[in-house]
Design a protein around this motif. Structure first.
Motif, short mmCIF file in Angstrom:
data_model
loop_
_atom_site.label_atom_id
_atom_site.label_comp_id
_atom_site.label_asym_id
_atom_site.label_seq_id
_atom_site.Cartn_x
_atom_site.Cartn_y
_atom_site.Cartn_z
N TRP A 80 0.94 -1.19 -0.05
CA TRP A 80 -0.10 0.04 -0.08
C TRP A 80 0.79 1.17 -0.16
O TRP A 80 1.88 1.22 0.39
CB TRP A 80 -0.82 0.04 1.31
N LYS A 98 -3.30 0.32 6.68
CA LYS A 98 -3.38 -0.71 5.86
C LYS A 98 -2.40 -1.70 6.08
O LYS A 98 -2.40 -2.91 6.19
CB LYS A 98 -3.91 -0.75 4.53
N HIS A 99 -1.04 -1.21 5.99
CA HIS A 99 0.33 -1.89 6.19
C HIS A 99 0.43 -2.53 7.43
O HIS A 99 0.49 -3.67 7.69
CB HIS A 99 1.34 -1.13 5.66
N TRP A 157 -2.06 -5.14 8.47
CA TRP A 157 -1.42 -6.36 8.05
C TRP A 157 -0.34 -7.03 8.85
O TRP A 157 -0.42 -8.24 8.96
CB TRP A 157 -1.14 -6.00 6.58
#
Length: 332
Positions: free
Chosen positions: A20, A30-31, A34
């Motif tokens: 991302w 988002k990273h 994750w």
């Protein structure tokens, strides 16, 4: 094959690039959502090393038969969540950011629940700072080594500061404030300890500077100003990470504990707080990590004003043509 080479076994997939956009808050969130997945904490060590081997093989241009892009992405997730980005060494499982939810929820929940006696304050603050010291050491910039003596001094100083703030505030608020305000003693202690623990645990970076790189990843110069910037951002992120769970939950628990049904299940108050903190950390761990880009940037102009010695070395190394922006790993 060096990272950044366009000739990969799977065209268009560079395993060293993040999935991302790291220039946006949403992309970073988002990273880290994750990569801080707490489920990776329970992955067997043998599987982690297999993931590392797959990543390294792919970097070298080797793709084992039958390996798909999805397999590579999963290996990348395990690798980035468990191995240090500077040294490539397997991180201590407790010090990984993916352990912030299971580790942090237990310790923070316990501090919020058991704060009424000096013995409880001392024990849980000591446990929390021991956990934080390991996290801070594990997520340092590994290019700046730290001695055992320096680790010990950082640990003792941070623990002492947390205990001092906790006991002083507890003593003061017990006489001058309501029981509700006393619930905020743990957060004040944690915030103050972070301001001590992180800089001390990474004091070599402040003393010697951190290595900075140009856009292509070439080593340029070390800078103390860069180290100070990175550590300041990490301290800020850690306080933000702890804040919602340690400031909102006291309000919720103060309200709930007055209910008759809650008074009937007092032994469950601790577990309820722990689960509440866990819910907060599931969101706040990736959010706090994403506030600042891990690949921290500093302009040559800023370097000139804040660290003239490093700037002079940069001018000399680049024959008077310094890159406009330099990058370094700020840690987490």
């Amino acid at each position: 094959m060096a990272p950044g080479n366009s000739e990969f076994p799977l065209p268009g997939f560079n395993i060293d690039e993040r999935l991302w956009d790291q220039n946006s808050l949403l992309g970073r969130f988002k990273h880290y959502l994750w990569v801080t997945d707490p489920r990776t904490v329970f992955t067997p060590t043998s599987k982690l090393y297999k993931a590392k081997q797959l990543v390294e093989n792919y970097r070298a241009g080797v793709l084992p038969p039958g390996v798909t892009k999805e397999d590579l992405i999963y290996a990348k997730k395990l690798y980035e969540s468990s191995f240090h980005p500077d040294s490539g060494e397997l991180q201590n499982v407790i010090g990984r950011m993916s352990c912030q939810v299971p580790g942090g929820m237990i310790l923070t929940g316990a501090m919020l629940q058991w704060y009424k006696t000096n013995l409880a304050v001392v024990f849980w603050q000591w446990m929390n700072q021991s956990f934080n010291a390991l996290v801070n050491y594990t997520n340092r910039n590994a290019n700046s080594e730290i001695t055992t003596t320096q680790i010990t001094v950082a640990y003792v100083s941070a623990t002492s500061s947390a205990l001092a703030v906790s006991l002083i505030l507890k003593s003061y608020l017990a006489k001058a404030a309501s029981p509700f305000l006393q619930r905020y003693v743990p957060f004040a202690a944690v915030a103050s300890a972070n301001m001590v623990n992180i800089p001390l645990m990474r004091q070599r970076e402040l003393a010697n500077g951190v290595m900075m790189f140009d856009e292509a990843g070439n080593e340029m110069v070390t800078s103390k100003a860069a180290a100070a910037k990175g550590i300041t951002q990490v301290v800020t992120s850690r306080i933000v990470m702890a804040a919602p769970g340690m400031t909102l939950l006291p309000v919720v628990m103060e309200y709930l504990e007055k209910k008759k049904w809650m008074q009937k299940i007092k032994p469950l108050h601790g577990p309820i707080q722990i689960m509440g903190v866990g819910c907060c950390l599931l969101f706040m761990t990736p959010f706090a990590c994403s506030i600042f880009n891990q690949r921290c940037a500093i302009t040559s102009t800023t370097l000139k004003s804040l660290d003239s010695k490093a700037y002079d070395s940069l001018i000399k190394k680049t024959d008077g043509k310094p890159p406009e922006v330099l990058y370094f790993n700020k840690g987490l």
